[in-house]
Design an enzyme around this catalytic site. Structure first.
Site, PDB file in Angstrom:
ATOM      1  N   GLU A   1       0.812  -1.215   0.000  1.00 11.95           N
ATOM      2  CA  GLU A   1       0.000   0.000   0.000  1.00 11.95           C
ATOM      3  C   GLU A   1       0.846   1.266   0.000  1.00 11.95           C
ATOM      4  O   GLU A   1       0.400   2.341   0.426  1.00 11.95           O
ATOM      5  CB  GLU A   1      -0.965  -0.034   1.193  1.00 11.95           C
ATOM      6  CG  GLU A   1      -1.890  -1.246   1.143  1.00 11.95           C
ATOM      7  CD  GLU A   1      -2.917  -1.286   2.254  1.00 11.95           C
ATOM      8  OE1 GLU A   1      -3.254  -0.215   2.785  1.00 11.95           O
ATOM      9  OE2 GLU A   1      -3.392  -2.393   2.582  1.00 11.95           O
ATOM     10  N   GLY A   2       2.081   1.148  -0.474  1.00  8.32           N
ATOM     11  CA  GLY A   2       2.942   2.311  -0.570  1.00  8.32           C
ATOM     12  C   GLY A   2       4.321   1.918  -1.065  1.00  8.32           C
ATOM     13  O   GLY A   2       4.654   0.740  -1.152  1.00  8.32           O
TER      14      GLY A   2
END
Length: 332
Positions: free
Chosen positions: A179-180
């Protein structure tokens, strides 16, 4: 709270069931699978007073035929003290007297080996999930990523190490919930890991949990290059979440189905509906009646459909066994 004596009885009953031939092996090609994350005690984090529904040990959730796959959440950092990964299991293993391998930041949760083996004996797949919202799964280059595949193989899968977080238990694969950050090295890491997985007779799986906006910003190009076995698409906390399933311009399972059939290197990849198991999610939660309708429509229309992913098991149990309603819809 986990009670040792009742857990031993439950583990024994699971093993007896296997010996009696009542347990079917996990089948990734099915369109009726339910994957539910375990490890983060999501319900306990938002309902501190309701300790009855806080996360229990893994084996507690393997006593019925509802859940098929348990991604353990999370391996949160690829490199920590001792140049080994960092794992976080919320109130399990971490709480109280956390036990680390000497000279490392890696938790020794080997007491969970019996839980993992019992769940596997009950026909369930147990994997380790990388990342999460606070995850830092990063590589400097392809060479470092390729070498890291051997580290993960030795720590969690079929290899050997003196610092195996789950002891003698051999997990069934890995999940990428990214997620990043950057995708640098991901293809090399997963390609090398797949080579290691393919050397023996045991079946291993590689899954991912992309956000529903297509293409996913943090693992999209990797999904296009590596043959994953399944994607647990997060249809929540986004404009394309389940709350918009009646709007075909937003609810985009069809886009993911097309990607599975025409872009993914594995044209047999399964696409799951990822859903929150509790209304506390930012957006995307739907009640059991609504998700039943969504499941049945999607299951009948899209051949790539593999089942449902829920976040997380503590939420599902705290929400009147939401997982049971989902599994019933999948099976009917």
């Amino acid at each position: 709270m986990f009670i040792a004596d009742s857990s031993r009885l439950m583990l024994s009953s699971l093993l007896l069931g296997v010996m009696a031939g009542r347990t079917a092996a996990f089948n990734m090609s099915s369109n009726k699978n339910l994957a539910v994350y375990w490890g983060q005690n999501s319900y306990g984090a938002s309902n501190s007073d309701d300790t009855a529904h806080w996360q229990q040990r893994l084996s507690y959730y393997c006593k019925d035929n509802v859940i098929d796959t348990f991604p353990i959440a999370f391996l949160v950092d690829s490199y920590a003290e001792g140049n080994l990964p960092l794992i976080d299991l919320a109130n399990t293993c971490n709480s109280g007297n956390a036990n680390y391998f000497p000279g490392t930041g890696l938790l020794n949760c080997s007491f969970l080996a019996s839980d993992i083996k019992a769940c596997q004996a009950a026909g369930k797949a147990v994997t380790i999930s990388f990342g999460g919202g606070a995850g830092h799964i990063q590589f400097r280059n392809d060479s470092q990523a390729t070498a890291y595949a051997k580290t993960i193989w030795n720590l969690f899968l079929g290899g050997k190490s003196k610092t195996r977080p789950f002891g003698s238990a051999i997990l069934d694969g890995i999940d990428m919930d990214i997620e990043g950050g950057s995708q640098t090295g991901y293809v090399s890491f997963l390609t090398e890991l797949r080579k290691l997985m393919n050397r023996g007779k045991k079946k291993y799986y590689i899954t991912a949990a992309p956000q529903c906006p297509f293409p996913d910003a943090y693992i999209g190009s990797t999904l296009n290059t590596v043959g994953f076995d399944a994607v647990y698409v997060q249809f929540y906390n986004n404009y394309c979440g389940l709350q918009h399933y009646k709007n075909r311009n937003d609810w985009n399972f069809a886009t993911w189905d097309n990607w599975a059939k025409s872009v993914s290197p594995n044209h047999d990849i399964k696409v799951y509906i990822g859903a929150p198991a509790l209304p506390a999610a930012g957006s995307g939660y739907v009640n059991s009646k609504t998700i039943t309708s969504i499941i049945r429509q999607t299951q009948s229309k899209f051949s790539s459909f593999g089942g449902v992913m829920l976040w997380d098991v503590s939420d599902a149990y705290g929400n009147h066994r939401y997982d049971k309603a989902v599994k019933k819809a999948l099976k009917n």
